[in-house]
Design a protein around this motif. Structure first.
Motif, PDB file in Angstrom:
ATOM      1  N   ASP A   7       0.827  -1.210   0.000  1.00 35.61           N
ATOM      2  CA  ASP A   7       0.000   0.000   0.000  1.00 35.61           C
ATOM      3  C   ASP A   7       0.858   1.255   0.000  1.00 35.61           C
ATOM      4  N   LYS A   8       1.918   1.241   0.790  1.00 36.13           N
ATOM      5  CA  LYS A   8       2.821   2.394   0.820  1.00 36.13           C
ATOM      6  C   LYS A   8       3.521   2.572  -0.518  1.00 36.13           C
ATOM      7  N   ALA A   9       3.937   1.470  -1.127  1.00 41.62           N
ATOM      8  CA  ALA A   9       4.594   1.543  -2.428  1.00 41.62           C
ATOM      9  C   ALA A   9       3.630   2.081  -3.491  1.00 41.62           C
ATOM     10  N   LEU A  10       2.392   1.614  -3.466  1.00 42.01           N
ATOM     11  CA  LEU A  10       1.403   2.113  -4.421  1.00 42.01           C
ATOM     12  C   LEU A  10       1.119   3.594  -4.204  1.00 42.01           C
ATOM     13  N   ILE A  64      -2.037   9.758 -17.223  1.00 39.95           N
ATOM     14  CA  ILE A  64      -2.190   9.455 -15.796  1.00 39.95           C
ATOM     15  C   ILE A  64      -2.853   8.099 -15.548  1.00 39.95           C
ATOM     16  N   SER A  65      -3.135   7.329 -16.590  1.00 47.76           N
ATOM     17  CA  SER A  65      -3.804   6.045 -16.403  1.00 47.76           C
ATOM     18  C   SER A  65      -3.029   5.069 -15.526  1.00 47.76           C
ATOM     19  N   PRO A  66      -1.685   5.008 -15.565  1.00 49.04           N
ATOM     20  CA  PRO A  66      -1.012   4.118 -14.608  1.00 49.04           C
ATOM     21  C   PRO A  66      -1.278   4.507 -13.153  1.00 49.04           C
ATOM     22  N   ALA A  67      -1.348   5.789 -12.867  1.00 47.98           N
ATOM     23  CA  ALA A  67      -1.649   6.230 -11.501  1.00 47.98           C
ATOM     24  C   ALA A  67      -3.098   5.894 -11.141  1.00 47.98           C
ATOM     25  N   LEU A  68      -4.011   6.050 -12.083  1.00 51.36           N
ATOM     26  CA  LEU A  68      -5.405   5.696 -11.825  1.00 51.36           C
ATOM     27  C   LEU A  68      -5.553   4.200 -11.581  1.00 51.36           C
ATOM     28  N   ALA A  69      -4.847   3.388 -12.366  1.00 46.64           N
ATOM     29  CA  ALA A  69      -4.891   1.939 -12.183  1.00 46.64           C
ATOM     30  C   ALA A  69      -4.294   1.546 -10.833  1.00 46.64           C
ATOM     31  N   ALA A  70      -3.206   2.188 -10.438  1.00 41.23           N
ATOM     32  CA  ALA A  70      -2.599   1.899  -9.142  1.00 41.23           C
ATOM     33  C   ALA A  70      -3.534   2.306  -8.004  1.00 41.23           C
ATOM     34  N   PHE A  71      -4.230   3.426  -8.161  1.00 45.74           N
ATOM     35  CA  PHE A  71      -5.186   3.859  -7.146  1.00 45.74           C
ATOM     36  C   PHE A  71      -6.327   2.851  -7.031  1.00 45.74           C
ATOM     37  N   TRP A  72      -6.822   2.389  -8.171  1.00 47.07           N
ATOM     38  CA  TRP A  72      -7.901   1.405  -8.171  1.00 47.07           C
ATOM     39  C   TRP A  72      -7.444   0.125  -7.481  1.00 47.07           C
ATOM     40  N   TRP A  73      -6.241  -0.327  -7.801  1.00 48.25           N
ATOM     41  CA  TRP A  73      -5.700  -1.535  -7.196  1.00 48.25           C
ATOM     42  C   TRP A  73      -5.524  -1.355  -5.682  1.00 48.25           C
TER      43      TRP A  73
END
Length: 88
Positions: A7-10, A64-73
């Protein structure tokens, strides 16, 4: 609530990616001004970031889609952990 290392890494990935996306936009705007002068640069910035320039909005979402995907995950991981904690 204690967050895991993942979670911290994400969280840090999301923050860094958003900062990089912001930086790319700032560098692009500065480049428009430096390449064309102030008034022509201003015109290019207004054309690029116009509300009617749908292609720019699509490209910003792609950026920004990688950040959005990481947030979703991350949210999915937190919700799964929360529901498993509640059911115990």
């Amino acid at each position: 609530m204690q967050y895991s290392a993942m979670d911290k890494a994400l969280t840090w990935f999301i923050r860094i990616w958003i900062a990089l996306a912001f930086g790319v936009n700032v560098v692009a705007i500065a480049g428009m001004f430096m390449a064309s002068g102030f008034w022509e640069g201003l015109s290019r910035v207004q054309d690029t970031y116009s509300p009617f320039n749908i292609i720019n909005y699509v490209m910003e979402v792609v950026l920004i889609s990688p950040a959005l995907a990481a947030f979703w995950w991350q949210e999915r991981r937190r919700n799964k952990r929360l529901t498993s904690t509640i059911s115990q």
